[in-house]
Design an enzyme around this catalytic site. Structure first.
Site, PDB file in Angstrom:
ATOM      1  N   ASP A 188       6.592   5.517 -21.698  1.00  0.00           N
ATOM      2  CA  ASP A 188       6.582   5.268 -23.394  1.00  0.00           C
ATOM      3  C   ASP A 188       7.762   4.879 -23.462  1.00  0.00           C
ATOM      4  O   ASP A 188       8.811   4.583 -22.659  1.00  0.00           O
ATOM      5  CB  ASP A 188       6.128   6.580 -23.961  1.00  0.00           C
ATOM      6  CG  ASP A 188       7.048   7.746 -23.617  1.00  0.00           C
ATOM      7  OD1 ASP A 188       8.158   7.680 -23.727  1.00  0.00           O
ATOM      8  OD2 ASP A 188       6.459   8.978 -23.565  1.00  0.00           O
ATOM      9  N   TYR A 205       5.288  11.779 -24.056  1.00  0.00           N
ATOM     10  CA  TYR A 205       4.552  12.358 -23.020  1.00  0.00           C
ATOM     11  C   TYR A 205       3.530  11.370 -22.323  1.00  0.00           C
ATOM     12  O   TYR A 205       2.650  11.619 -21.705  1.00  0.00           O
ATOM     13  CB  TYR A 205       4.068  13.569 -23.016  1.00  0.00           C
ATOM     14  CG  TYR A 205       5.012  14.885 -23.557  1.00  0.00           C
ATOM     15  CD1 TYR A 205       6.159  14.987 -22.673  1.00  0.00           C
ATOM     16  CD2 TYR A 205       4.768  15.369 -24.785  1.00  0.00           C
ATOM     17  CE1 TYR A 205       7.015  16.099 -23.330  1.00  0.00           C
ATOM     18  CE2 TYR A 205       5.810  16.117 -25.276  1.00  0.00           C
ATOM     19  CZ  TYR A 205       6.834  16.686 -24.424  1.00  0.00           C
ATOM     20  OH  TYR A 205       7.617  17.599 -25.228  1.00  0.00           O
ATOM     21  N   ASP A 254      -5.000   3.791  -4.798  1.00  0.00           N
ATOM     22  CA  ASP A 254      -4.976   4.262  -3.233  1.00  0.00           C
ATOM     23  C   ASP A 254      -6.132   5.147  -3.092  1.00  0.00           C
ATOM     24  O   ASP A 254      -6.116   6.231  -3.627  1.00  0.00           O
ATOM     25  CB  ASP A 254      -3.667   4.906  -2.916  1.00  0.00           C
ATOM     26  CG  ASP A 254      -3.368   5.208  -1.424  1.00  0.00           C
ATOM     27  OD1 ASP A 254      -4.351   5.077  -0.700  1.00  0.00           O
ATOM     28  OD2 ASP A 254      -2.574   5.435  -1.190  1.00  0.00           O
ATOM     29  N   TYR A 273       9.410  13.439 -13.013  1.00  0.00           N
ATOM     30  CA  TYR A 273      10.637  12.697 -13.211  1.00  0.00           C
ATOM     31  C   TYR A 273      11.071  12.486 -11.789  1.00  0.00           C
ATOM     32  O   TYR A 273      11.638  11.256 -11.603  1.00  0.00           O
ATOM     33  CB  TYR A 273      11.948  13.384 -13.839  1.00  0.00           C
ATOM     34  CG  TYR A 273      11.801  13.421 -15.486  1.00  0.00           C
ATOM     35  CD1 TYR A 273      12.555  12.241 -15.971  1.00  0.00           C
ATOM     36  CD2 TYR A 273      11.076  14.054 -16.520  1.00  0.00           C
ATOM     37  CE1 TYR A 273      12.930  12.040 -17.405  1.00  0.00           C
ATOM     38  CE2 TYR A 273      11.241  13.822 -17.810  1.00  0.00           C
ATOM     39  CZ  TYR A 273      11.578  13.131 -18.271  1.00  0.00           C
ATOM     40  OH  TYR A 273      11.777  12.614 -19.540  1.00  0.00           O
ATOM     41  N   HIS A 331       0.970  -1.470  -0.043  1.00  0.00           N
ATOM     42  CA  HIS A 331       0.015  -0.081  -0.123  1.00  0.00           C
ATOM     43  C   HIS A 331       0.735   1.244   0.215  1.00  0.00           C
ATOM     44  O   HIS A 331       1.882   1.424   0.723  1.00  0.00           O
ATOM     45  CB  HIS A 331      -0.986   0.041   1.261  1.00  0.00           C
ATOM     46  CG  HIS A 331      -1.641   1.462   1.425  1.00  0.00           C
ATOM     47  ND1 HIS A 331      -1.393   2.113   2.508  1.00  0.00           N
ATOM     48  CD2 HIS A 331      -2.806   1.744   0.617  1.00  0.00           C
ATOM     49  CE1 HIS A 331      -2.287   3.192   2.279  1.00  0.00           C
ATOM     50  NE2 HIS A 331      -3.035   2.915   1.249  1.00  0.00           N
TER      51      HIS A 331
END
Length: 148
Positions: free
Chosen positions: A30, A130, A64, A112, A22
């Protein structure tokens, strides 16, 4: 092959998803993403595009619901206000698989950074730019305590 499990989810990916706890996060990225360089754990999904891979993962992975935000996507040229068609496709999958959870667009550096701290990265062959998303794993509630 298993009954009820998408064939796209190979043994390594299934084991990784099952081993996550959890709050652990997994990034699905990509084909241009520097996954090998940034991954603590890397699963290759070569030959598969991001949207079907995301759909398969969300068919077995709970999102979550204990935090306000649990789904994050990359932004076009680092601008969270810009969305490409692939982002709308990802959002549609998330809306179907994790109703009520919105996908948050993150600026490039923030995205990132979050990927670098993820439990794992799944590298697809998605050609669109993207086309990257992070999922924070939730829990599966016992039948008697399910959240409404």
């Amino acid at each position: 092959m298993l009954i009820g499990i998408p064939a796209l989810l190979g043994p390594e990916l299934l084991a990784l998803l099952r081993a996550m706890g959890h709050g652990d996060e997994i990034a699905v990225v990509d084909g241009n993403y520097p996954a090998k360089e940034q991954a603590h754990r890397l699963i290759r999904a070569d030959g598969h595009h991001l949207v079907p891979t995301l759909d398969a993962i969300l068919s077995v992975l709970p999102v979550d619901d204990a935090v306000p935000e649990a789904l994050f996507r990359a932004s076009v040229k680092g601008d969270p206000l810009i969305a490409d068609p692939v982002h709308h496709e990802m959002e549609a999958i998330c809306a179907r698989r994790a109703p009520g959870r919105r996908v948050v667009a993150l600026a490039g550096a923030d995205f990132y950074l979050r990927v670098r701290s993820a439990h794992a990265i799944v590298a697809t062959s998605e050609p669109r730019l993207y086309a990257n998303i992070i999922i924070r794993k939730g829990v599966i509630y016992p039948p008697e305590t399910r959240k409404s």
